[in-house]
Design a protein around this motif. Structure first.
Motif, mmCIF file in Angstrom:
data_model
loop_
_atom_site.group_PDB
_atom_site.id
_atom_site.type_symbol
_atom_site.label_atom_id
_atom_site.label_comp_id
_atom_site.label_asym_id
_atom_site.label_seq_id
_atom_site.Cartn_x
_atom_site.Cartn_y
_atom_site.Cartn_z
ATOM 1 N N PHE A 65 17.474 2.440 98.396
ATOM 2 C CA PHE A 65 17.820 2.711 99.786
ATOM 3 C C PHE A 65 18.553 1.515 100.379
ATOM 4 C CE2 PHE A 65 13.951 5.051 98.729
ATOM 5 C CZ PHE A 65 14.374 6.347 98.991
ATOM 6 N N PRO A 66 19.849 1.665 100.672
ATOM 7 C CA PRO A 66 20.596 0.554 101.258
ATOM 8 C C PRO A 66 20.121 0.256 102.684
ATOM 9 C CG PRO A 66 21.948 2.528 101.201
ATOM 10 C CD PRO A 66 20.675 2.844 100.475
ATOM 11 N N VAL A 67 20.218 -0.990 103.073
ATOM 12 C CA VAL A 67 19.794 -1.409 104.409
ATOM 13 C C VAL A 67 20.750 -0.835 105.449
ATOM 14 C CG1 VAL A 67 19.449 -3.400 105.933
ATOM 15 C CG2 VAL A 67 18.728 -3.509 103.536
ATOM 16 N N GLY A 68 20.189 -0.275 106.507
ATOM 17 C CA GLY A 68 20.974 0.144 107.660
ATOM 18 C C GLY A 68 21.623 1.513 107.599
ATOM 19 N N ASN A 69 21.342 2.317 106.598
ATOM 20 C CA ASN A 69 21.945 3.650 106.536
ATOM 21 C C ASN A 69 20.892 4.666 106.100
ATOM 22 O OD1 ASN A 69 23.942 5.546 106.816
ATOM 23 N ND2 ASN A 69 24.843 5.191 104.805
ATOM 24 N N GLU A 119 25.564 11.897 110.121
ATOM 25 C CA GLU A 119 26.977 11.536 110.261
ATOM 26 C C GLU A 119 27.035 10.042 110.584
ATOM 27 O OE1 GLU A 119 29.680 13.254 109.651
ATOM 28 O OE2 GLU A 119 28.548 15.055 109.164
ATOM 29 N N PRO A 120 27.294 9.198 109.567
ATOM 30 C CA PRO A 120 27.240 7.754 109.793
ATOM 31 C C PRO A 120 28.276 7.252 110.812
ATOM 32 C CG PRO A 120 27.713 8.244 107.473
ATOM 33 C CD PRO A 120 27.560 9.538 108.179
ATOM 34 N N ALA A 121 29.461 7.840 110.843
ATOM 35 C CA ALA A 121 30.490 7.382 111.785
ATOM 36 C C ALA A 121 30.046 7.577 113.233
ATOM 37 C CB ALA A 121 31.802 8.109 111.529
ATOM 38 N N ALA A 122 29.373 8.679 113.502
ATOM 39 C CA ALA A 122 28.911 8.984 114.860
ATOM 40 C C ALA A 122 27.503 8.455 115.121
ATOM 41 C CB ALA A 122 28.937 10.492 115.089
ATOM 42 N N GLN A 123 26.787 8.046 114.059
ATOM 43 C CA GLN A 123 25.398 7.611 114.161
ATOM 44 C C GLN A 123 24.531 8.706 114.787
ATOM 45 O OE1 GLN A 123 23.962 4.270 113.186
ATOM 46 N NE2 GLN A 123 25.691 4.777 111.869
ATOM 47 N N LEU A 124 24.756 9.958 114.327
ATOM 48 C CA LEU A 124 24.025 11.115 114.847
ATOM 49 C C LEU A 124 23.626 12.042 113.708
ATOM 50 C CD1 LEU A 124 26.350 12.071 117.838
ATOM 51 C CD2 LEU A 124 24.095 11.004 118.007
ATOM 52 N N PHE A 125 22.541 12.774 113.938
ATOM 53 C CA PHE A 125 22.172 13.886 113.067
ATOM 54 C C PHE A 125 22.721 15.150 113.712
ATOM 55 C CE2 PHE A 125 18.763 10.877 112.060
ATOM 56 C CZ PHE A 125 18.808 10.894 110.676
ATOM 57 N N LEU A 126 23.372 15.991 112.909
ATOM 58 C CA LEU A 126 23.954 17.227 113.427
ATOM 59 C C LEU A 126 23.355 18.424 112.703
ATOM 60 C CD1 LEU A 126 27.700 16.139 113.483
ATOM 61 C CD2 LEU A 126 26.060 16.070 115.364
ATOM 62 N N CYS A 127 23.022 19.451 113.477
ATOM 63 C CA CYS A 127 22.522 20.694 112.906
ATOM 64 C C CYS A 127 23.684 21.680 112.852
ATOM 65 C CB CYS A 127 21.390 21.264 113.751
ATOM 66 S SG CYS A 127 20.793 22.842 113.105
ATOM 67 N N PRO A 128 24.018 22.188 111.677
ATOM 68 C CA PRO A 128 25.163 23.088 111.554
ATOM 69 C C PRO A 128 24.898 24.506 112.071
ATOM 70 C CG PRO A 128 24.092 22.850 109.443
ATOM 71 C CD PRO A 128 23.395 21.912 110.387
ATOM 72 N N CYS A 129 23.643 24.852 112.300
ATOM 73 C CA CYS A 129 23.333 26.232 112.667
ATOM 74 C C CYS A 129 23.623 26.552 114.129
ATOM 75 C CB CYS A 129 21.878 26.548 112.349
ATOM 76 S SG CYS A 129 21.516 26.495 110.591
ATOM 77 N N HIS A 130 23.119 25.732 115.042
ATOM 78 C CA HIS A 130 23.259 26.050 116.463
ATOM 79 C C HIS A 130 23.697 24.862 117.296
ATOM 80 C CE1 HIS A 130 20.351 29.063 114.898
ATOM 81 N NE2 HIS A 130 21.257 29.843 115.435
ATOM 82 N N GLY A 131 24.208 23.820 116.655
ATOM 83 C CA GLY A 131 24.769 22.697 117.395
ATOM 84 C C GLY A 131 23.768 21.689 117.905
#
Length: 171
Positions: A65-69, A119-131
């Motif tokens: 597990f890399p640090v920070g991701n 999504e590392p660029a946005a630093q967010l978790f995204l759910c593909p089903c309902h946004g």
């Protein structure tokens, strides 16, 4: 035997037959109600009686597990049934900090249980089903989920990262 005697005789048997038939119908109705009630009562009591015990599950070596991701890791469900097959494997998002402490978040969106992606660029978790959108902390950022991503307790033992799982936190 007169017609009056026959009538009394006939009436004498009639109530006991009625009573027998109604008693049989009550008994059969009670048996049917019992068969219907068994799964309903079982469904209500099963979480109390058969809650899976919590277990520490290995998810990998610290060096994986890399640090920070965030990295997706899999583990065996705390209570797999013999017929669960590949669904006995569950996933978790793990984040390693510089002090080798880990944050573990469920991979399942708390709206309807779809797997979220990091999504590392946005630093967010995204759910593909309902946004549904979650911050890196697991808190809700946007969308329909009403609560954040649940955290798993973590520890490091003998160079292995372990998470404590008692149940899969589906919504």
């Amino acid at each position: 035997m007169s017609s009056e005697e026959r009538e009394v005789s006939r009436r004498g048997y009639s109530p006991s037959r009625r009573r027998f038939v109604s008693l049989i119908s009550y008994v059969l109705g009670a048996i049917a109600a019992g068969f219907v009630a068994i799964p309903i009562v079982g469904a209500y009591l099963s979480p109390l009686l058969a809650a899976p015990p919590g277990q520490w599950r290995r998810v990998g070596k610290v060096s994986e597990f890399p640090v920070g991701n965030f990295v997706e890791a899999t583990f065996l469900n705390a209570s797999p049934v013999p017929w669960s097959g590949v669904t006995a494997r569950q996933a978790v998002w793990l984040l390693r900090d510089p002090n080798d402490q880990f944050t573990a978040l469920t991979i399942y969106c708390q709206h309807l249980g779809c797997p979220v992606r990091w999504e590392p660029a946005a630093q967010l978790f995204l759910c593909p089903c309902h946004g549904g959108v979650y911050y890196a902390s697991g808190a809700v950022a946007a969308g329909p989920p009403e609560r954040g991503l649940p955290h798993y307790p973590t520890r490091v033992r003998n160079g292995q990262v372990e998470i404590f799982t008692a149940e899969i936190p589906y919504p």
